[in-house]
Design a protein around this motif. Structure first.
Motif, PDB file in Angstrom:
ATOM      1  N   ALA A 106       0.821  -1.209   0.000  1.00  0.00           N
ATOM      2  CA  ALA A 106       0.000   0.000   0.000  1.00  0.00           C
ATOM      3  C   ALA A 106       0.857   1.263   0.000  1.00  0.00           C
ATOM      4  CB  ALA A 106      -0.921   0.000   1.220  1.00  0.00           C
ATOM      5  N   SER A 107       1.977   1.229   0.697  1.00  0.00           N
ATOM      6  CA  SER A 107       2.840   2.418   0.747  1.00  0.00           C
ATOM      7  C   SER A 107       3.384   2.767  -0.629  1.00  0.00           C
ATOM      8  CB  SER A 107       3.994   2.194   1.726  1.00  0.00           C
ATOM      9  OG  SER A 107       4.784   1.078   1.326  1.00  0.00           O
ATOM     10  N   VAL A 108       3.678   1.751  -1.438  1.00  0.00           N
ATOM     11  CA  VAL A 108       4.185   1.974  -2.796  1.00  0.00           C
ATOM     12  C   VAL A 108       3.086   2.539  -3.684  1.00  0.00           C
ATOM     13  CG1 VAL A 108       5.112   0.838  -4.858  1.00  0.00           C
ATOM     14  CG2 VAL A 108       5.935   0.188  -2.585  1.00  0.00           C
ATOM     15  N   ARG A 109       1.895   1.951  -3.604  1.00  0.00           N
ATOM     16  CA  ARG A 109       0.779   2.432  -4.419  1.00  0.00           C
ATOM     17  C   ARG A 109       0.395   3.856  -4.019  1.00  0.00           C
ATOM     18  NH1 ARG A 109      -3.358  -0.224  -2.913  1.00  0.00           N
ATOM     19  NH2 ARG A 109      -2.445  -1.688  -1.414  1.00  0.00           N
ATOM     20  N   ALA A 110       0.433   4.130  -2.711  1.00  0.00           N
ATOM     21  CA  ALA A 110       0.106   5.475  -2.239  1.00  0.00           C
ATOM     22  C   ALA A 110       1.138   6.489  -2.720  1.00  0.00           C
ATOM     23  CB  ALA A 110       0.024   5.486  -0.714  1.00  0.00           C
ATOM     24  N   GLU A 111       2.397   6.091  -2.734  1.00  0.00           N
ATOM     25  CA  GLU A 111       3.434   7.009  -3.205  1.00  0.00           C
ATOM     26  C   GLU A 111       3.246   7.347  -4.681  1.00  0.00           C
ATOM     27  OE1 GLU A 111       8.284   7.643  -2.958  1.00  0.00           O
ATOM     28  OE2 GLU A 111       7.352   5.843  -2.119  1.00  0.00           O
ATOM     29  N   MET A 112       2.840   6.358  -5.477  1.00  0.00           N
ATOM     30  CA  MET A 112       2.580   6.633  -6.891  1.00  0.00           C
ATOM     31  C   MET A 112       1.382   7.560  -7.061  1.00  0.00           C
ATOM     32  SD  MET A 112       3.491   3.158  -9.034  1.00  0.00           S
ATOM     33  CE  MET A 112       2.607   1.970  -8.013  1.00  0.00           C
ATOM     34  N   VAL A 113       0.350   7.386  -6.231  1.00  0.00           N
ATOM     35  CA  VAL A 113      -0.797   8.293  -6.284  1.00  0.00           C
ATOM     36  C   VAL A 113      -0.356   9.715  -5.961  1.00  0.00           C
ATOM     37  CG1 VAL A 113      -2.986   8.907  -5.196  1.00  0.00           C
ATOM     38  CG2 VAL A 113      -2.529   6.525  -5.791  1.00  0.00           C
ATOM     39  N   ALA A 114       0.452   9.866  -4.925  1.00  0.00           N
ATOM     40  CA  ALA A 114       0.929  11.194  -4.535  1.00  0.00           C
ATOM     41  C   ALA A 114       1.737  11.832  -5.669  1.00  0.00           C
ATOM     42  CB  ALA A 114       1.762  11.095  -3.266  1.00  0.00           C
ATOM     43  N   LEU A 115       2.581  11.048  -6.324  1.00  0.00           N
ATOM     44  CA  LEU A 115       3.364  11.563  -7.448  1.00  0.00           C
ATOM     45  C   LEU A 115       2.455  12.015  -8.586  1.00  0.00           C
ATOM     46  CD1 LEU A 115       6.248   8.919  -7.590  1.00  0.00           C
ATOM     47  CD2 LEU A 115       6.498  11.355  -7.043  1.00  0.00           C
ATOM     48  N   ALA A 116       1.442  11.198  -8.895  1.00  0.00           N
ATOM     49  CA  ALA A 116       0.541  11.516  -9.993  1.00  0.00           C
ATOM     50  C   ALA A 116      -0.268  12.775  -9.706  1.00  0.00           C
ATOM     51  CB  ALA A 116      -0.401  10.340 -10.250  1.00  0.00           C
ATOM     52  N   CYS A 117      -0.533  13.052  -8.433  1.00  0.00           N
ATOM     53  CA  CYS A 117      -1.362  14.203  -8.052  1.00  0.00           C
ATOM     54  C   CYS A 117      -0.543  15.474  -7.817  1.00  0.00           C
ATOM     55  CB  CYS A 117      -2.142  13.879  -6.784  1.00  0.00           C
ATOM     56  SG  CYS A 117      -3.398  12.597  -6.989  1.00  0.00           S
ATOM     57  N   SER A 118       0.768  15.401  -8.019  1.00  0.00           N
ATOM     58  CA  SER A 118       1.642  16.508  -7.644  1.00  0.00           C
ATOM     59  C   SER A 118       1.319  17.807  -8.372  1.00  0.00           C
ATOM     60  CB  SER A 118       3.105  16.129  -7.896  1.00  0.00           C
ATOM     61  OG  SER A 118       3.308  15.821  -9.277  1.00  0.00           O
ATOM     62  N   ASP A 119       0.761  17.726  -9.574  1.00  0.00           N
ATOM     63  CA  ASP A 119       0.422  18.937 -10.328  1.00  0.00           C
ATOM     64  C   ASP A 119      -1.049  18.943 -10.724  1.00  0.00           C
ATOM     65  OD1 ASP A 119       0.536  16.855 -12.124  1.00  0.00           O
ATOM     66  OD2 ASP A 119       2.010  17.782 -13.469  1.00  0.00           O
ATOM     67  N   SER A 120      -1.890  18.372  -9.856  1.00  0.00           N
ATOM     68  CA  SER A 120      -3.303  18.193 -10.163  1.00  0.00           C
ATOM     69  C   SER A 120      -4.175  18.811  -9.072  1.00  0.00           C
ATOM     70  CB  SER A 120      -3.620  16.694 -10.272  1.00  0.00           C
ATOM     71  OG  SER A 120      -5.001  16.434 -10.294  1.00  0.00           O
ATOM     72  N   TRP A 121      -5.470  18.972  -9.359  1.00  0.00           N
ATOM     73  CA  TRP A 121      -6.429  19.403  -8.336  1.00  0.00           C
ATOM     74  C   TRP A 121      -6.773  18.260  -7.392  1.00  0.00           C
ATOM     75  CZ3 TRP A 121     -11.447  17.288  -7.973  1.00  0.00           C
ATOM     76  CH2 TRP A 121     -11.856  16.469  -9.038  1.00  0.00           C
TER      77      TRP A 121
END
Length: 222
Positions: free
Chosen positions: A66-81
């Motif tokens: 889960a920590s890996v998947r969450a980190e990818m979500v955070a990266l994907a949202c870095s320039d998003s609303w």
């Protein structure tokens, strides 16, 4: 004459899932739901992706931590609303949708309406799968709005049939809304994992930062 300013109703949009990994398709879905909320008169304050916890690996052994998947979500949202919601994935057991949304509603406060983004399969599961208690379903459909993002009229007809198939789904006549994606969307996490295995480029499938993370950590290569 100056018209008075009327505060629009506030909404938060929530989307749950494995995000193994998060894709461009997930963002298309959330943009679609935001447009639907705005058309219904709401101001969308926030949008959250909520990855499932490690407990789901009992049924999906290839699901990454889960920590890996969450980190990818955070990266994907870095320039998003959109943002990563940081509660569900940290839990040590399965989290029912009712528990998740009630938790986020408490966080949001009484002046915010929660919209849950999903597909028709979730509505089918709510109606027929034994893991969903009628009590939970009634609670969810009376308190929250479920926005079903599907591509065809057949899917909308299917959802209507599902709502009418079980008495405890009756509140869904008011709180289940079907809408079509704003752009063509057939991108899935499976498609991304297959592309990695076949060493095909990930451009257009995931956020560039997620693509880099996948390559640097050797994810999905086996």
């Amino acid at each position: 004459m100056v018209m008075p300013v009327i505060d629009a109703k506030k909404a938060w949009i929530i989307a749950g899932g494995s995000y193994n990994p998060i894709t461009a398709g997930h963002f298309i879905m959330m943009d679609t739901v935001r447009e639907k909320c705005q058309a219904m008169g709401y101001t969308v304050d926030r949008g959250y992706f909520s990855p499932v916890p490690d407990a789901y690996r009992m049924n999906k052994p290839k699901l990454l931590d889960a920590s890996v998947r969450a980190e990818m979500v955070a990266l994907a949202c870095s320039d998003s609303w959109l943002q990563l919601h940081d509660w569900e994935w940290r839990q040590h057991e399965f989290v029912r949708t009712r528990v998740l949304l009630d938790h986020i509603q408490e966080e949001a406060g009484p002046d915010v309406k929660l919209f849950f983004a999903c597909g028709a399969d979730l509505i089918d599961s709510m109606a027929h799968h034994p893991s969903w208690s009628p009590e939970d379903v009634c609670h969810l459909l009376k308190k929250y709005v479920f926005v079903v993002v599907e591509r065809t009229q057949a899917s909308a007809d299917r959802v209507a049939a599902i709502i009418g198939s079980e008495p405890h789904m009756a509140p869904g006549n008011e709180t289940i809304v079907v809408t079509q994606p704003t752009v063509e969307n057939d991108i899935s996490s499976t498609m991304v994992r297959d592309a990695v295995k076949e060493r095909r480029p990930l451009s257009g499938l995931v956020h560039p930062a997620v693509a880099q993370y996948i390559v640097e950590h050797g994810l999905y290569s086996e």
